[in-house]
Write an enzyme that holds these catalytic residues in place. Structure first.
Site, PDB file in Angstrom:
ATOM      1  N   LYS A  11      72.930  73.816  14.713  1.00 58.50           N
ATOM      2  CA  LYS A  11      74.072  74.732  14.812  1.00 58.50           C
ATOM      3  C   LYS A  11      75.269  74.022  15.414  1.00 58.50           C
ATOM      4  O   LYS A  11      75.154  72.979  16.085  1.00 58.50           O
ATOM      5  CB  LYS A  11      73.733  75.972  15.650  1.00 58.50           C
ATOM      6  CG  LYS A  11      73.373  75.707  17.115  1.00 58.50           C
ATOM      7  CD  LYS A  11      74.551  75.701  18.072  1.00 58.50           C
ATOM      8  CE  LYS A  11      74.142  75.297  19.482  1.00 58.50           C
ATOM      9  NZ  LYS A  11      75.202  74.859  20.358  1.00 58.50           N
ATOM     10  N   ALA A 106      69.522  66.033  22.025  1.00 59.99           N
ATOM     11  CA  ALA A 106      70.420  66.182  23.190  1.00 59.99           C
ATOM     12  C   ALA A 106      71.880  66.007  22.802  1.00 59.99           C
ATOM     13  O   ALA A 106      72.672  65.417  23.525  1.00 59.99           O
ATOM     14  CB  ALA A 106      70.062  65.197  24.306  1.00 59.99           C
ATOM     15  N   GLY A 107      72.250  66.547  21.638  1.00 61.24           N
ATOM     16  CA  GLY A 107      73.604  66.347  21.142  1.00 61.24           C
ATOM     17  C   GLY A 107      74.478  67.586  21.186  1.00 61.24           C
ATOM     18  O   GLY A 107      75.628  67.547  20.789  1.00 61.24           O
ATOM     19  N   GLY A 108      73.920  68.718  21.637  1.00 60.07           N
ATOM     20  CA  GLY A 108      74.700  69.953  21.581  1.00 60.07           C
ATOM     21  C   GLY A 108      74.604  70.628  20.230  1.00 60.07           C
ATOM     22  O   GLY A 108      75.423  71.469  19.875  1.00 60.07           O
ATOM     23  N   MET A 109      73.574  70.259  19.428  1.00 64.57           N
ATOM     24  CA  MET A 109      73.388  70.881  18.113  1.00 64.57           C
ATOM     25  C   MET A 109      72.109  71.721  18.063  1.00 64.57           C
ATOM     26  O   MET A 109      71.679  72.142  16.989  1.00 64.57           O
ATOM     27  CB  MET A 109      73.362  69.810  17.020  1.00 64.57           C
ATOM     28  CG  MET A 109      74.698  69.070  16.930  1.00 64.57           C
ATOM     29  SD  MET A 109      74.671  67.781  15.692  1.00 64.57           S
ATOM     30  CE  MET A 109      74.773  68.755  14.176  1.00 64.57           C
ATOM     31  N   GLY A 112      66.285  71.259  19.831  1.00 64.71           N
ATOM     32  CA  GLY A 112      65.088  71.791  20.487  1.00 64.71           C
ATOM     33  C   GLY A 112      64.920  73.276  20.183  1.00 64.71           C
ATOM     34  O   GLY A 112      63.798  73.754  19.951  1.00 64.71           O
ATOM     35  N   ASP A 146      69.719  79.602  22.748  1.00 66.56           N
ATOM     36  CA  ASP A 146      70.111  79.349  21.353  1.00 66.56           C
ATOM     37  C   ASP A 146      68.983  79.617  20.353  1.00 66.56           C
ATOM     38  O   ASP A 146      69.189  79.482  19.151  1.00 66.56           O
ATOM     39  CB  ASP A 146      70.534  77.881  21.178  1.00 66.56           C
ATOM     40  CG  ASP A 146      71.800  77.540  21.942  1.00 66.56           C
ATOM     41  OD1 ASP A 146      72.609  78.453  22.206  1.00 66.56           O
ATOM     42  OD2 ASP A 146      71.987  76.346  22.254  1.00 66.56           O
TER      43      ASP A 146
HETATM   44  O1  C5P Z   1      68.843  78.762  27.647  1.00 64.06           O
HETATM   45  P1  C5P Z   1      68.665  77.278  27.677  1.00 64.06           P
HETATM   46  O2  C5P Z   1      67.308  76.864  28.183  1.00 64.06           O
HETATM   47  O3  C5P Z   1      69.021  76.606  26.396  1.00 64.06           O
HETATM   48  O4  C5P Z   1      69.721  76.739  28.734  1.00 64.06           O
HETATM   49  C1  C5P Z   1      69.661  75.450  29.266  1.00 64.06           C
HETATM   50  C2  C5P Z   1      70.492  75.424  30.537  1.00 64.06           C
HETATM   51  O5  C5P Z   1      71.868  75.567  30.206  1.00 64.06           O
HETATM   52  C3  C5P Z   1      70.202  76.533  31.507  1.00 64.06           C
HETATM   53  O6  C5P Z   1      69.168  76.179  32.385  1.00 64.06           O
HETATM   54  C4  C5P Z   1      71.521  76.683  32.249  1.00 64.06           C
HETATM   55  O7  C5P Z   1      71.656  75.665  33.206  1.00 64.06           O
HETATM   56  C5  C5P Z   1      72.530  76.392  31.161  1.00 64.06           C
HETATM   57  N1  C5P Z   1      73.039  77.610  30.484  1.00 64.06           N
HETATM   58  C6  C5P Z   1      73.892  78.451  31.177  1.00 64.06           C
HETATM   59  N2  C5P Z   1      74.388  79.567  30.569  1.00 64.06           N
HETATM   60  C7  C5P Z   1      74.069  79.853  29.286  1.00 64.06           C
HETATM   61  C8  C5P Z   1      73.203  79.008  28.556  1.00 64.06           C
HETATM   62  C9  C5P Z   1      72.700  77.878  29.189  1.00 64.06           C
HETATM   63  O8  C5P Z   1      74.200  78.213  32.351  1.00 64.06           O
HETATM   64  N3  C5P Z   1      74.581  80.943  28.710  1.00 64.06           N
END
Ligand code: C5P
Length: 305
Positions: A11, A106-109, A112, A146
């Site tokens: 994404k 780990a690219g922001g896409m 995982g 995500d």
């Molecule tokens: O939800 P996910 O495990 O992908 O999020 C990874 C990390 O990104 C969270 O532990 C948090 O530090 C940060 N995050 C956040 N606010 C969001 C989504 C992610 O602070 N809405």
């Protein structure tokens, strides 16, 4: 059923507005997700144990650092499904989960998250668990912000921490060039830097302009409305990123940070995709260039037998 093959999409966030942290530490978001035609494939086969293995065709993606134990998101998805059905301990079904990785790590896409969504869809079918789409979406939200979008695909407006989704209609195909880098940025670190730079942040800004531009279909209007509140903190942690974004914009390209970075996404019309991908590959030899189009489908079954 003894074998199921599922594809799950990468994404990009066309807009990502971030608010101040909630009591649970997550940040309220107002975002627009688009699924891309870059897919991780997950093949699940019946087995006694639960295992995961990962390959990358042509070594296109660096997979060496990915965990293969219970912390892998696909394994966590499998365990979440079994827990919900009370299928734990001896006699619980197993599976071999084989992931073919094409989404940069780990690219922001959300690679995982794609694997988690793919595992939910594949194992729900392999193990004949009978979870409906709404139930899968709830399990997905517990696995990561995500993951519900990776199930749903296409284009969606996301709120909450990104898991509350509403479909968005779009009037055009979007072509993208991604510049991915090996020096990854940690998502929590980028959010922490956002907090440091924005101690007074309240609710996230709305994404109304971007959604209106998507309805019009104009690539230039969409490009002008693209915005990512994590760009400033990501560039603060990695100044080279900020310089690249500045250069690309000075060249008249619609460039944006993808998610929490460090991947940069450049939006273009499909006719210019090839030329811009070639131009950027020559200009930034230390990055890997990936061309993609959206919107694309969410995690879906391709083969089942
Ligand atoms: O939800 P996910 O495990 O992908 O999020 C990874 C990390 O990104 C969270 O532990 C948090 O530090 C940060 N995050 C956040 N606010 C969001 C989504 C992610 O602070 N809405």
């Amino acid at each position: 059923m003894h074998r199921v093959l599922v594809s799950a999409p990468a994404k990009v966030n066309l807009a990502l507005r971030v608010g101040g942290p909630r009591p649970d530490g997550f940040h309220p978001l107002d975002t627009v997700f688009e699924a891309l035609d870059v897919f991780d494939d997950l093949e699940v086969t019946a087995a006694d144990e639960l295992t995961v293995d990962i390959t990358s065709p042509g070594d296109a993606v660096a997979i060496a650092d990915l965990p293969l134990d219970g912390s892998n998101l696909a394994m966590r998805a499998a365990t979440a499904l079994l827990d919900r059905r009370g299928l734990t301990g001896p006699g619980a079904p197993g599976a071999r989960i084989s992931i073919t990785k094409r989404i940069p790590v780990a690219g922001g896409m959300a690679g995982g998250s794609a694997d988690a969504a793919g595992a939910l869809v594949a194992l729900n079918k392999l193990w004949d668990l009978g979870f409906g789409a709404d139930e899968l979406e709830r399990i997905a939200a517990d696995l990561g912000s995500d993951v519900p979008f990776a199930l749903k695909g296409s284009v969606a407006h996301g709120q909450g921490r990104g898991e509350l989704l509403e479909a968005v209609q779009v009037a055009s195909v979007h072509a993208w060039v991604f510049l991915t880098r090996s020096d990854g940025l940690s998502t929590p670190a980028v959010f922490r830097e956002f907090d440091r730079l924005n101690p007074q942040a309240g609710d996230p800004a709305p994404t109304t302009d971007l959604r209106a531009a998507l309805e019009s279909g104009s690539i230039d209007d969409i490009g002008a409305a693209m915005v990512n509140d994590l760009e400033e903190p990501a560039a603060s942690l990695n100044p080279e990123l900020g310089q690249m974004l500045g250069q690309l914009r000075a060249d008249g390209l619609h460039a944006i940070l993808s998610g929490s970075g460090p991947t940069i996404a450049v939006l273009t019309d499909p006719d210019s995709l090839h030329a811009i991908a070639q131009q950027l590959a020559a200009r930034y030899p230390h990055t890997t260039v990936l061309a993609a189009c959206g919107p694309a489908a969410g995690a879906h079954v391709r083969e089942a037998e």
